[in-house]
Design a protein around this motif. Structure first.
Motif, mmCIF file in Angstrom:
data_model
loop_
_atom_site.group_PDB
_atom_site.id
_atom_site.type_symbol
_atom_site.label_atom_id
_atom_site.label_comp_id
_atom_site.label_asym_id
_atom_site.label_seq_id
_atom_site.Cartn_x
_atom_site.Cartn_y
_atom_site.Cartn_z
ATOM 1 N N HIS A 8 48.846 9.403 17.455
ATOM 2 C CA HIS A 8 49.252 8.684 18.977
ATOM 3 C C HIS A 8 50.896 8.510 19.018
ATOM 4 O O HIS A 8 51.377 8.991 20.023
ATOM 5 C CB HIS A 8 48.924 7.157 18.746
ATOM 6 C CG HIS A 8 49.530 6.360 19.816
ATOM 7 N ND1 HIS A 8 49.130 6.350 21.012
ATOM 8 C CD2 HIS A 8 50.378 5.413 19.695
ATOM 9 C CE1 HIS A 8 49.726 5.375 21.643
ATOM 10 N NE2 HIS A 8 50.775 4.863 20.937
ATOM 11 N N PHE A 9 51.631 8.343 18.045
ATOM 12 C CA PHE A 9 52.928 8.334 18.202
ATOM 13 C C PHE A 9 53.623 9.796 18.150
ATOM 14 O O PHE A 9 54.854 9.905 18.739
ATOM 15 C CB PHE A 9 53.501 7.401 16.877
ATOM 16 C CG PHE A 9 53.290 6.106 17.153
ATOM 17 C CD1 PHE A 9 54.186 5.525 18.194
ATOM 18 C CD2 PHE A 9 52.597 5.324 16.297
ATOM 19 C CE1 PHE A 9 53.900 4.010 18.310
ATOM 20 C CE2 PHE A 9 52.357 3.966 16.592
ATOM 21 C CZ PHE A 9 53.034 3.289 17.559
ATOM 22 N N GLY A 10 52.703 10.739 17.577
ATOM 23 C CA GLY A 10 53.327 12.272 17.556
ATOM 24 C C GLY A 10 53.352 12.593 19.175
ATOM 25 O O GLY A 10 54.178 13.424 19.627
ATOM 26 N N ARG A 11 52.181 12.288 19.807
ATOM 27 C CA ARG A 11 52.082 12.552 21.089
ATOM 28 C C ARG A 11 53.287 11.972 22.222
ATOM 29 O O ARG A 11 53.700 12.156 23.234
ATOM 30 C CB ARG A 11 50.687 12.118 21.892
ATOM 31 C CG ARG A 11 49.735 12.957 21.507
ATOM 32 C CD ARG A 11 48.417 12.807 22.238
ATOM 33 N NE ARG A 11 48.008 11.464 22.084
ATOM 34 C CZ ARG A 11 47.185 10.937 20.774
ATOM 35 N NH1 ARG A 11 46.762 11.839 19.989
ATOM 36 N NH2 ARG A 11 46.721 9.705 20.743
ATOM 37 N N GLU A 12 53.873 10.972 21.605
ATOM 38 C CA GLU A 12 55.052 10.162 22.199
ATOM 39 C C GLU A 12 56.268 10.756 21.818
ATOM 40 O O GLU A 12 57.383 10.090 22.180
ATOM 41 C CB GLU A 12 55.010 8.679 21.895
ATOM 42 C CG GLU A 12 53.716 7.956 22.521
ATOM 43 C CD GLU A 12 53.503 8.168 24.033
ATOM 44 O OE1 GLU A 12 54.479 7.972 24.667
ATOM 45 O OE2 GLU A 12 52.470 8.141 24.629
ATOM 46 N N GLY A 13 56.356 11.735 21.044
ATOM 47 C CA GLY A 13 57.695 12.433 20.370
ATOM 48 C C GLY A 13 58.218 11.777 19.189
ATOM 49 O O GLY A 13 58.943 12.060 18.692
ATOM 50 N N PHE A 14 57.395 10.884 18.558
ATOM 51 C CA PHE A 14 57.790 10.258 17.374
ATOM 52 C C PHE A 14 57.418 11.245 16.177
ATOM 53 O O PHE A 14 56.472 11.937 16.253
ATOM 54 C CB PHE A 14 57.374 8.884 16.857
ATOM 55 C CG PHE A 14 57.925 7.901 18.032
ATOM 56 C CD1 PHE A 14 59.015 6.938 17.532
ATOM 57 C CD2 PHE A 14 57.584 7.544 19.158
ATOM 58 C CE1 PHE A 14 59.407 6.004 18.014
ATOM 59 C CE2 PHE A 14 58.092 6.576 19.836
ATOM 60 C CZ PHE A 14 58.847 5.712 19.259
ATOM 61 N N GLU A 15 58.233 11.244 15.057
ATOM 62 C CA GLU A 15 57.821 11.760 13.558
ATOM 63 C C GLU A 15 57.627 10.788 12.719
ATOM 64 O O GLU A 15 58.396 9.788 12.901
ATOM 65 C CB GLU A 15 58.956 12.657 13.362
ATOM 66 C CG GLU A 15 58.739 13.214 11.883
ATOM 67 C CD GLU A 15 59.753 14.151 11.425
ATOM 68 O OE1 GLU A 15 59.707 14.790 10.521
ATOM 69 O OE2 GLU A 15 60.749 14.461 12.102
ATOM 70 N N THR A 16 56.440 10.780 12.240
ATOM 71 C CA THR A 16 56.251 9.736 11.072
ATOM 72 C C THR A 16 56.272 10.606 9.668
ATOM 73 O O THR A 16 55.803 11.358 9.311
ATOM 74 C CB THR A 16 54.919 9.371 11.318
ATOM 75 O OG1 THR A 16 54.661 8.600 12.555
ATOM 76 C CG2 THR A 16 54.615 8.192 9.958
ATOM 77 N N LEU A 17 57.346 9.857 8.778
ATOM 78 C CA LEU A 17 57.514 10.095 7.445
ATOM 79 C C LEU A 17 56.651 8.862 6.729
ATOM 80 O O LEU A 17 56.846 7.762 6.835
ATOM 81 C CB LEU A 17 58.862 9.864 6.998
ATOM 82 C CG LEU A 17 59.768 10.924 7.919
ATOM 83 C CD1 LEU A 17 61.255 10.866 7.250
ATOM 84 C CD2 LEU A 17 59.499 12.397 7.646
ATOM 85 N N ARG A 18 56.028 9.493 5.571
ATOM 86 C CA ARG A 18 55.258 8.381 4.727
ATOM 87 C C ARG A 18 55.899 8.825 3.313
ATOM 88 O O ARG A 18 55.735 9.736 2.720
ATOM 89 C CB ARG A 18 53.579 8.735 5.038
ATOM 90 C CG ARG A 18 53.343 8.098 6.154
ATOM 91 C CD ARG A 18 51.689 8.209 6.172
ATOM 92 N NE ARG A 18 51.233 7.763 7.544
ATOM 93 C CZ ARG A 18 50.999 6.405 7.593
ATOM 94 N NH1 ARG A 18 51.245 5.609 6.752
ATOM 95 N NH2 ARG A 18 50.676 5.887 9.031
ATOM 96 N N PHE A 19 55.908 7.682 2.736
ATOM 97 C CA PHE A 19 56.209 7.485 1.364
ATOM 98 C C PHE A 19 55.292 6.504 0.613
ATOM 99 O O PHE A 19 54.867 5.498 1.195
ATOM 100 C CB PHE A 19 57.847 7.017 1.094
ATOM 101 C CG PHE A 19 58.831 7.872 1.667
ATOM 102 C CD1 PHE A 19 59.086 9.271 1.128
ATOM 103 C CD2 PHE A 19 59.179 7.677 3.218
ATOM 104 C CE1 PHE A 19 59.826 10.153 1.692
ATOM 105 C CE2 PHE A 19 59.912 8.736 3.502
ATOM 106 C CZ PHE A 19 60.390 9.762 3.095
ATOM 107 N N TRP A 20 54.772 6.737 -0.717
ATOM 108 C CA TRP A 20 54.255 5.831 -1.415
ATOM 109 C C TRP A 20 54.928 4.837 -1.975
ATOM 110 O O TRP A 20 56.273 5.192 -2.348
ATOM 111 C CB TRP A 20 53.553 6.534 -2.766
ATOM 112 C CG TRP A 20 52.592 7.477 -2.093
ATOM 113 C CD1 TRP A 20 52.531 8.900 -2.299
ATOM 114 C CD2 TRP A 20 51.293 7.174 -1.588
ATOM 115 N NE1 TRP A 20 51.253 9.398 -1.634
ATOM 116 C CE2 TRP A 20 50.635 8.516 -1.271
ATOM 117 C CE3 TRP A 20 50.462 5.951 -1.337
ATOM 118 C CZ2 TRP A 20 49.307 8.451 -0.696
ATOM 119 C CZ3 TRP A 20 49.368 5.986 -0.525
ATOM 120 C CH2 TRP A 20 48.461 7.275 -0.398
#
Length: 121
Positions: A83-95
């Motif tokens: 969803h956020f990728g379609r809005e131009g956001f990049e998501t980084l995930r860390f444990w």
């Protein structure tokens, strides 16, 4: 994506999540808060589009999530990231463990992506 006011229930939930942050979230927030990471402004526990983002830099459209075991192969996370990728956001995930044991490396990676996204504009 215009930043619009979230429903009251989401704002209340985000407020409670800020008060009950994990150790890893608190550690990372100490680095990100107050534009300490090369002047990039982050907000934490931001309700947006029915989701609550752990950390977000709206200037670069970078979302940073700090996840515990409950996020392992979580389908809702995949939907949210798309969803956020379609809005131009990049998501980084860390444990959580990654942040707690390798905070400098996590921050280096975040900074690398912030700089790269600044070059996109």
């Amino acid at each position: 994506m215009p930043h619009r006011e979230a429903p009251r229930v989401h704002r209340k939930h985000a407020r409670s999540m800020r008060a009950d942050a994990t150790r890893a979230e608190n550690m990372l927030w100490q680095v990100l808060r107050g534009s300490k990471l090369e002047g990039f402004k982050f907000k934490r526990q931001v309700p947006l589009d029915g989701f609550i983002l752990d950390f977000v830099c709206f200037e670069t459209k970078l979302i940073v999530e700090v996840d515990g075991g409950q996020h392992s192969e979580n389908a809702r996370d995949q939907v949210r990231d798309a969803h956020f990728g379609r809005e131009g956001f990049e998501t980084l995930r860390f444990w959580n463990h990654e942040v707690e044991t390798s905070l400098d490396a996590v921050c280096d990676h975040i900074l690398h992506r912030l700089r790269a996204r600044t070059d996109i504009d």
